[in-house]
Design an enzyme around this catalytic site. Structure first.
Site, PDB file in Angstrom:
ATOM      1  N   VAL A 106      -4.975  -9.010   1.024  1.00 19.27           N
ATOM      2  CA  VAL A 106      -5.956  -9.502   1.993  1.00 19.27           C
ATOM      3  C   VAL A 106      -6.346 -10.951   1.683  1.00 19.27           C
ATOM      4  O   VAL A 106      -7.268 -11.487   2.276  1.00 19.27           O
ATOM      5  CB  VAL A 106      -7.218  -8.596   2.007  1.00 19.27           C
ATOM      6  CG1 VAL A 106      -6.875  -7.199   2.502  1.00 19.27           C
ATOM      7  CG2 VAL A 106      -7.880  -8.521   0.625  1.00 19.27           C
TER       8      VAL A 106
ATOM      9  N   HIS B  91      -3.339  -4.880   5.720  1.00 18.50           N
ATOM     10  CA  HIS B  91      -4.677  -4.410   5.330  1.00 18.50           C
ATOM     11  C   HIS B  91      -5.784  -5.384   5.718  1.00 18.50           C
ATOM     12  O   HIS B  91      -6.871  -5.338   5.160  1.00 18.50           O
ATOM     13  CB  HIS B  91      -4.708  -4.121   3.822  1.00 18.50           C
ATOM     14  CG  HIS B  91      -3.851  -2.958   3.416  1.00 18.50           C
ATOM     15  ND1 HIS B  91      -3.519  -2.667   2.115  1.00 18.50           N
ATOM     16  CD2 HIS B  91      -3.256  -1.993   4.172  1.00 18.50           C
ATOM     17  CE1 HIS B  91      -2.746  -1.577   2.083  1.00 18.50           C
ATOM     18  NE2 HIS B  91      -2.573  -1.164   3.312  1.00 18.50           N
TER      19      HIS B  91
ATOM     20  N   ASN C 240       9.050  -6.360 -10.325  1.00 14.89           N
ATOM     21  CA  ASN C 240       7.766  -5.813 -10.773  1.00 14.89           C
ATOM     22  C   ASN C 240       7.750  -5.862 -12.303  1.00 14.89           C
ATOM     23  O   ASN C 240       8.797  -5.731 -12.933  1.00 14.89           O
ATOM     24  CB  ASN C 240       7.615  -4.356 -10.278  1.00 14.89           C
ATOM     25  CG  ASN C 240       6.170  -3.874 -10.310  1.00 14.89           C
ATOM     26  OD1 ASN C 240       5.495  -3.958 -11.333  1.00 14.89           O
ATOM     27  ND2 ASN C 240       5.697  -3.367  -9.186  1.00 14.89           N
TER      28      ASN C 240
HETATM   29  P1  OAD Z   1      -1.502  -2.134  -7.226  1.00 13.52           P
HETATM   30  O1  OAD Z   1      -2.571  -2.687  -8.096  1.00 13.52           O
HETATM   31  O2  OAD Z   1      -1.475  -0.686  -6.937  1.00 13.52           O
HETATM   32  O3  OAD Z   1      -0.083  -2.491  -7.861  1.00 13.52           O
HETATM   33  C1  OAD Z   1       0.199  -3.779  -8.294  1.00 13.52           C
HETATM   34  C2  OAD Z   1       1.629  -3.783  -8.776  1.00 13.52           C
HETATM   35  O4  OAD Z   1       1.975  -5.106  -9.157  1.00 13.52           O
HETATM   36  C3  OAD Z   1       1.895  -2.882  -9.982  1.00 13.52           C
HETATM   37  O5  OAD Z   1       3.060  -2.116  -9.733  1.00 13.52           O
HETATM   38  C4  OAD Z   1       2.114  -3.878 -11.134  1.00 13.52           C
HETATM   39  O6  OAD Z   1       3.039  -3.402 -12.083  1.00 13.52           O
HETATM   40  C5  OAD Z   1       2.661  -5.069 -10.390  1.00 13.52           C
HETATM   41  N1  OAD Z   1       2.428  -6.400 -11.001  1.00 13.52           N
HETATM   42  C6  OAD Z   1       1.345  -6.848 -11.666  1.00 13.52           C
HETATM   43  N2  OAD Z   1       1.474  -8.134 -11.998  1.00 13.52           N
HETATM   44  C7  OAD Z   1       2.683  -8.537 -11.535  1.00 13.52           C
HETATM   45  C8  OAD Z   1       3.399  -9.768 -11.547  1.00 13.52           C
HETATM   46  N3  OAD Z   1       2.883 -10.866 -12.111  1.00 13.52           N
HETATM   47  N4  OAD Z   1       4.610  -9.804 -10.946  1.00 13.52           N
HETATM   48  C9  OAD Z   1       5.139  -8.698 -10.369  1.00 13.52           C
HETATM   49  N5  OAD Z   1       4.507  -7.510 -10.333  1.00 13.52           N
HETATM   50  C10 OAD Z   1       3.298  -7.423 -10.901  1.00 13.52           C
HETATM   51  O7  OAD Z   1      -1.504  -3.005  -5.884  1.00 13.52           O
HETATM   52  P2  OAD Z   1      -0.859  -2.672  -4.458  1.00 13.52           P
HETATM   53  O8  OAD Z   1       0.408  -1.924  -4.612  1.00 13.52           O
HETATM   54  O9  OAD Z   1      -0.858  -3.930  -3.700  1.00 13.52           O
HETATM   55  O10 OAD Z   1      -5.516  -1.324  -0.402  1.00 13.52           O
HETATM   56  O11 OAD Z   1      -1.950  -1.716  -3.867  1.00 13.52           O
HETATM   57  C11 OAD Z   1      -1.830  -1.262  -2.554  1.00 13.52           C
HETATM   58  C12 OAD Z   1      -3.170  -1.120  -1.910  1.00 13.52           C
HETATM   59  O12 OAD Z   1      -4.015  -0.294  -2.709  1.00 13.52           O
HETATM   60  C13 OAD Z   1      -3.952  -2.410  -1.779  1.00 13.52           C
HETATM   61  O13 OAD Z   1      -3.598  -3.172  -0.651  1.00 13.52           O
HETATM   62  C14 OAD Z   1      -5.355  -1.933  -1.691  1.00 13.52           C
HETATM   63  C15 OAD Z   1      -5.323  -0.923  -2.800  1.00 13.52           C
HETATM   64  O14 OAD Z   1      -6.284   0.044  -2.782  1.00 13.52           O
HETATM   65  C16 OAD Z   1      -6.696  -1.252   0.193  1.00 13.52           C
HETATM   66  O15 OAD Z   1      -7.695  -1.735  -0.289  1.00 13.52           O
HETATM   67  C17 OAD Z   1      -6.652  -0.548   1.516  1.00 13.52           C
END
Ligand code: OAD
Ligand code: ZN
Length: 248
Positions: free
Chosen positions: A106, A122, A216
């Site tokens: 977002v 989102h 990732n």
């Molecule tokens: P998450 O916090 O669930 O996942 C983040 C991912 O990024 C994890 O798999 C980490 O291993 C990876 N990661 C962290 N640092 C990184 C880097 N420097 N390079 C590459 N990968 C890295 O976040 P989202 O999957 O985006 O929704 O979460 C999905 C949704 O859940 C969000 O949009 C939000 C949340 O609740 C709502 O608020 C509706």
């Protein structure tokens, strides 16, 4: 086991050959811009409860508390800059390889970086939306007084984001479905893949025989279907993929 260099070459070759590559990003791509993720070691959902802060019921119960939390997150977002991962995706689009980014973030950083085609699944933390008349307000800074009021009708504004239990805006969902239905490559960057429908999009590509490339720092729910999984930071790996493509 292939080493990182080999995996980067493999990803670059798949992308160059692709006809319609589409990207899905999550909080991981903005981590290197200083924006916390949700489920990682320092993730927001380790420190805060979803049901207190990111549901319509939470907002109904205590709009001030929800806004205070969003205002704190807005401060982080407004002072953040796109990182080399965002910029590499801009390059891929300019090269005519990447067709569009579908993001769960977002923070608006893909657009600020310069990506033209961005679908925000989102919503945006940079906007408020009136709970009475639906009027949308773009904030150029975090609101000083919370909860902010609608300039049109005086009603309560809410963050224009999708909370748990809410539907994805239909225009964004339709566009994303169209893109992934057409795609022959899904580039999956920095998402845990556990939130739907975003977590489902790479499966659409895979089921049609397309390729899934994932970057990732850890394995995710998408890793089992990834043709190429590159373990590393988006800000380091993505520029290397772009660099390789330029040499092909
Ligand atoms: P998450 O916090 O669930 O996942 C983040 C991912 O990024 C994890 O798999 C980490 O291993 C990876 N990661 C962290 N640092 C990184 C880097 N420097 N390079 C590459 N990968 C890295 O976040 P989202 O999957 O985006 O929704 O979460 C999905 C949704 O859940 C969000 O949009 C939000 C949340 O609740 C709502 O608020 C509706
Ligand atoms: Zn209003």
């Amino acid at each position: 086991m292939e080493n990182i260099k080999e995996l980067i070459v493999k990803a670059a070759k798949i992308l160059v050959k692709s006809k319609y590559a589409v990207c899905i990003t999550g909080a991981g791509i903005s981590a290197e811009s200083g924006i916390p993720t949700f489920r990682g070691r320092d993730g927001l959902w380790r420190r805060f409860r979803v049901e207190d802060l990111a549901t319509p019921e939470a907002f109904h119960r205590n709009p001030n508390l929800v806004w205070e939390w969003y205002r704190w997150r807005m401060h982080l977002v407004y002072s953040a800059k796109p990182n080399s991962g965002h910029l590499a995706l801009v390059d891929l689009e300019r090269m005519g390889i990447l067709r569009c980014i579908v993001t769960q973030n977002v923070d608006g950083l893909h657009t600020i970086a310069g990506s033209k085609c961005v679908v925000e699944l989102h919503g945006s933390i940079r906007r408020g939306r009136c709970v009475e008349c639906n009027f949308k307000v773009v904030f150029d800074a975090p609101p000083e007084v919370v909860p902010p009021k609608c300039p049109k009708c005086g009603g309560l504004l809410r963050p224009d984001v999708v909370w748990f239990g809410e539907a994805i805006p239909s225009d964004a969902l339709n566009k994303a479905m169209q893109l992934f239905s057409k795609a022959d490559v899904a580039l999956v960057i920095g998402t845990s893949g556990v939130v739907y429908p975003a977590g489902y999009f790479p499966h659409i590509v895979k089921e049609k025989g397309g390729a899934v490339i994932e970057v990732n720092i850890d394995e995710s729910a998408i890793t089992p279907i990834a043709d190429v999984f590159i373990r590393g930071r988006a800000g380091e790996i993505l520029p290397k993929i772009v660099e390789k493509i330029r040499l092909i």
